[in-house]
Design a protein around this motif. Structure first.
Motif, PDB file in Angstrom:
ATOM      1  N   PHE A 131       0.824  -1.209   0.000  1.00  0.00           N
ATOM      2  CA  PHE A 131       0.000   0.000   0.000  1.00  0.00           C
ATOM      3  C   PHE A 131       0.857   1.258   0.000  1.00  0.00           C
ATOM      4  CE2 PHE A 131      -2.760   3.179   2.169  1.00  0.00           C
ATOM      5  CZ  PHE A 131      -3.717   3.268   1.161  1.00  0.00           C
ATOM      6  N   TYR A 132       1.999   1.209   0.672  1.00  0.00           N
ATOM      7  CA  TYR A 132       2.896   2.364   0.632  1.00  0.00           C
ATOM      8  C   TYR A 132       3.380   2.612  -0.789  1.00  0.00           C
ATOM      9  CZ  TYR A 132       6.492   5.735   1.720  1.00  0.00           C
ATOM     10  OH  TYR A 132       7.228   6.888   1.763  1.00  0.00           O
ATOM     11  N   ASN A 133       3.752   1.563  -1.499  1.00  0.00           N
ATOM     12  CA  ASN A 133       4.208   1.729  -2.877  1.00  0.00           C
ATOM     13  C   ASN A 133       3.098   2.258  -3.785  1.00  0.00           C
ATOM     14  OD1 ASN A 133       6.833   0.901  -2.374  1.00  0.00           O
ATOM     15  ND2 ASN A 133       6.379  -1.253  -2.758  1.00  0.00           N
ATOM     16  N   LEU A 134       1.861   1.864  -3.501  1.00  0.00           N
ATOM     17  CA  LEU A 134       0.735   2.411  -4.272  1.00  0.00           C
ATOM     18  C   LEU A 134       0.601   3.913  -4.028  1.00  0.00           C
ATOM     19  CD1 LEU A 134      -2.006  -0.333  -3.799  1.00  0.00           C
ATOM     20  CD2 LEU A 134      -0.796   0.234  -5.908  1.00  0.00           C
ATOM     21  N   CYS A 135       0.752   4.333  -2.782  1.00  0.00           N
ATOM     22  CA  CYS A 135       0.689   5.765  -2.463  1.00  0.00           C
ATOM     23  C   CYS A 135       1.841   6.509  -3.140  1.00  0.00           C
ATOM     24  CB  CYS A 135       0.755   5.969  -0.953  1.00  0.00           C
ATOM     25  SG  CYS A 135      -0.671   5.335  -0.044  1.00  0.00           S
ATOM     26  N   SER A 136       3.027   5.910  -3.143  1.00  0.00           N
ATOM     27  CA  SER A 136       4.173   6.539  -3.808  1.00  0.00           C
ATOM     28  C   SER A 136       3.929   6.673  -5.303  1.00  0.00           C
ATOM     29  CB  SER A 136       5.444   5.718  -3.562  1.00  0.00           C
ATOM     30  OG  SER A 136       5.764   5.691  -2.190  1.00  0.00           O
ATOM     31  N   GLY A 137       3.291   5.656  -5.878  1.00  0.00           N
ATOM     32  CA  GLY A 137       2.941   5.739  -7.294  1.00  0.00           C
ATOM     33  C   GLY A 137       1.996   6.886  -7.584  1.00  0.00           C
ATOM     34  N   ASN A 140       3.908  10.079  -7.483  1.00  0.00           N
ATOM     35  CA  ASN A 140       4.770  10.155  -8.659  1.00  0.00           C
ATOM     36  C   ASN A 140       4.083  10.878  -9.816  1.00  0.00           C
ATOM     37  OD1 ASN A 140       7.057   9.572 -10.293  1.00  0.00           O
ATOM     38  ND2 ASN A 140       6.002   7.801 -11.154  1.00  0.00           N
ATOM     39  N   LEU A 141       2.748  10.821  -9.825  1.00  0.00           N
ATOM     40  CA  LEU A 141       1.986  11.510 -10.874  1.00  0.00           C
ATOM     41  C   LEU A 141       1.923  13.018 -10.648  1.00  0.00           C
ATOM     42  CD1 LEU A 141      -1.034   9.038 -11.114  1.00  0.00           C
ATOM     43  CD2 LEU A 141       0.979   9.110 -12.592  1.00  0.00           C
ATOM     44  N   LEU A 142       2.141  13.449  -9.413  1.00  0.00           N
ATOM     45  CA  LEU A 142       1.954  14.861  -9.056  1.00  0.00           C
ATOM     46  C   LEU A 142       3.261  15.587  -8.762  1.00  0.00           C
ATOM     47  CD1 LEU A 142      -1.078  14.437  -6.605  1.00  0.00           C
ATOM     48  CD2 LEU A 142      -1.151  14.924  -9.054  1.00  0.00           C
ATOM     49  N   ILE A 143       4.282  14.851  -8.317  1.00  0.00           N
ATOM     50  CA  ILE A 143       5.533  15.481  -7.873  1.00  0.00           C
ATOM     51  C   ILE A 143       6.664  15.076  -8.808  1.00  0.00           C
ATOM     52  CG2 ILE A 143       7.173  15.701  -5.966  1.00  0.00           C
ATOM     53  CD1 ILE A 143       4.884  15.003  -4.067  1.00  0.00           C
ATOM     54  N   PRO A 144       7.332  16.031  -9.438  1.00  0.00           N
ATOM     55  CA  PRO A 144       8.415  15.688 -10.377  1.00  0.00           C
ATOM     56  C   PRO A 144       9.676  15.156  -9.703  1.00  0.00           C
ATOM     57  CG  PRO A 144       8.226  18.075 -10.150  1.00  0.00           C
ATOM     58  CD  PRO A 144       7.062  17.483  -9.407  1.00  0.00           C
ATOM     59  N   ARG A 151       8.973   9.680  -0.733  1.00  0.00           N
ATOM     60  CA  ARG A 151       8.942   9.869   0.721  1.00  0.00           C
ATOM     61  C   ARG A 151       7.738  10.669   1.210  1.00  0.00           C
ATOM     62  NH1 ARG A 151      15.309  11.182   2.336  1.00  0.00           N
ATOM     63  NH2 ARG A 151      16.063   9.044   2.063  1.00  0.00           N
ATOM     64  N   MET A 152       6.930  11.176   0.315  1.00  0.00           N
ATOM     65  CA  MET A 152       5.818  12.042   0.700  1.00  0.00           C
ATOM     66  C   MET A 152       4.835  11.350   1.640  1.00  0.00           C
ATOM     67  SD  MET A 152       4.282  14.892   0.723  1.00  0.00           S
ATOM     68  CE  MET A 152       5.136  15.875  -0.521  1.00  0.00           C
ATOM     69  N   THR A 153       4.525  10.090   1.388  1.00  0.00           N
ATOM     70  CA  THR A 153       3.557   9.383   2.232  1.00  0.00           C
ATOM     71  C   THR A 153       4.044   9.271   3.668  1.00  0.00           C
ATOM     72  OG1 THR A 153       2.836   8.097   0.305  1.00  0.00           O
ATOM     73  CG2 THR A 153       2.230   7.261   2.468  1.00  0.00           C
TER      74      THR A 153
END
Length: 287
Positions: A131-137, A140-144, A151-153
């Motif tokens: 689930f953490y990797n899903l949040c990181s994904g 990834n769509l919003l942060i360049p 690390r945002m999550t």
């Protein structure tokens, strides 16, 4: 890199044994799905009613936060701002000081940055923080910036956990207890590292604490929103890291202890159903 990719994505041999195993898991999954559908159909009126009341719940939460803020003296408000400022400076320092670990880079390169379908369907040993990797994904769509996205999550989990924990402890105890608890939590070694590391430990901690608070609140007030949040937190906690099992055992161990003390016996059926629901959902998610 080529060795890792070969190890991760090499095709498995299709044999009669693997075919039989696949049929067995598929049969179990279908039965679980039908049981979940039956559960949702049986409780759909209650669930829809609670969904309709969501605006009221959000308003009560907002009002509760405002009321707690107004209870603070001027000195206490300054102390809180000073603590939050100190935690922010500390976290910024740790963010730039802690290098990107191998597990972070591995999860990012081979899963989170490859899309949800890869993250959700492949489970080698390093990728047990699904689930953490899903949040990181998503980030990834919003942060360049890749490091910030991965690390945002953890960063958000840390700050939301601090706020929720402070509000809960202040309401249940007093300012000194809540203040010292957040200071220890925020400056502790584990939180200092995990809050800026792209792994699921901080997110899992967040779900554990939320589930614990909701468990206590439900036992005290018997309000359905708490049991719903408890269930969702347990499912997502398991989907973040399977070692959430230890927290789940602790929750149900506490309930068993209360049951043996002849307290809260009326919630036995409720938490039995919740346990089955959590196990079923987690099984389907990891299938």
């Amino acid at each position: 890199s080529q060795i890792y990719r070969h190890h991760l994505f090499t095709k498995q041999l299709f044999t009669f044994q693997t075919y039989q195993q696949a049929l067995l898991w598929l049969l179990i999954s279908i039965n679980i799905i039908y049981l979940l559908k039956t559960f949702l159909w049986y409780y759909q009126k209650k669930i829809l009613y609670q969904i309709e009341k969501l605006p009221e719940y959000f308003y009560s939460i907002q009002k509760g936060i405002k009321d707690i803020y107004l209870l603070h003296t001027s000195t206490q408000k300054k102390m809180i701002l000073g603590l939050l400022g100190g935690l922010l400076i500390h976290q910024i320092y740790m963010y730039y000081e802690i290098f990107v670990a191998m597990d972070e880079a591995f999860s990012w390169l081979y899963f989170a940055s490859q899309g949800a379908e890869v993250t959700m369907t492949h489970y080698p040993v390093p990728n047990n923080h699904v689930f953490y990797n899903l949040c990181s994904g998503f980030w990834n769509l919003l942060i360049p910036d890749d490091i910030l996205a991965m690390r945002m999550t953890s960063l958000l989990s840390f700050w939301i956990l601090c706020v929720v924990s402070y509000l809960y402890l202040y309401r249940k105890t007093n300012f000194s207890t809540a203040y010292m608890s957040i200071m220890i939590m925020g400056l502790g070694f584990s939180q200092s590292v995990f809050s800026v590391q792209a792994r699921g430990y901080m997110l899992c901690t967040f779900f554990i604490v939320i589930a614990l608070f909701c468990l206590f609140e439900y036992l005290e007030k018997r309000q359905l929103p708490y049991i719903y949040i408890f269930t969702i937190s347990c499912i997502l906690g398991f989907y973040t890291i399977p070692v959430f099992l230890f927290a789940m055992v602790a929750f149900y161990g506490y309930l068993l202890w209360q049951f043996l003390r002849k307290k809260h016996r009326d919630v036995f059926q409720t938490f039995f159903i919740v346990g089955l629901l959590v196990v079923s959902c987690v099984y389907l998610l990891y299938l």
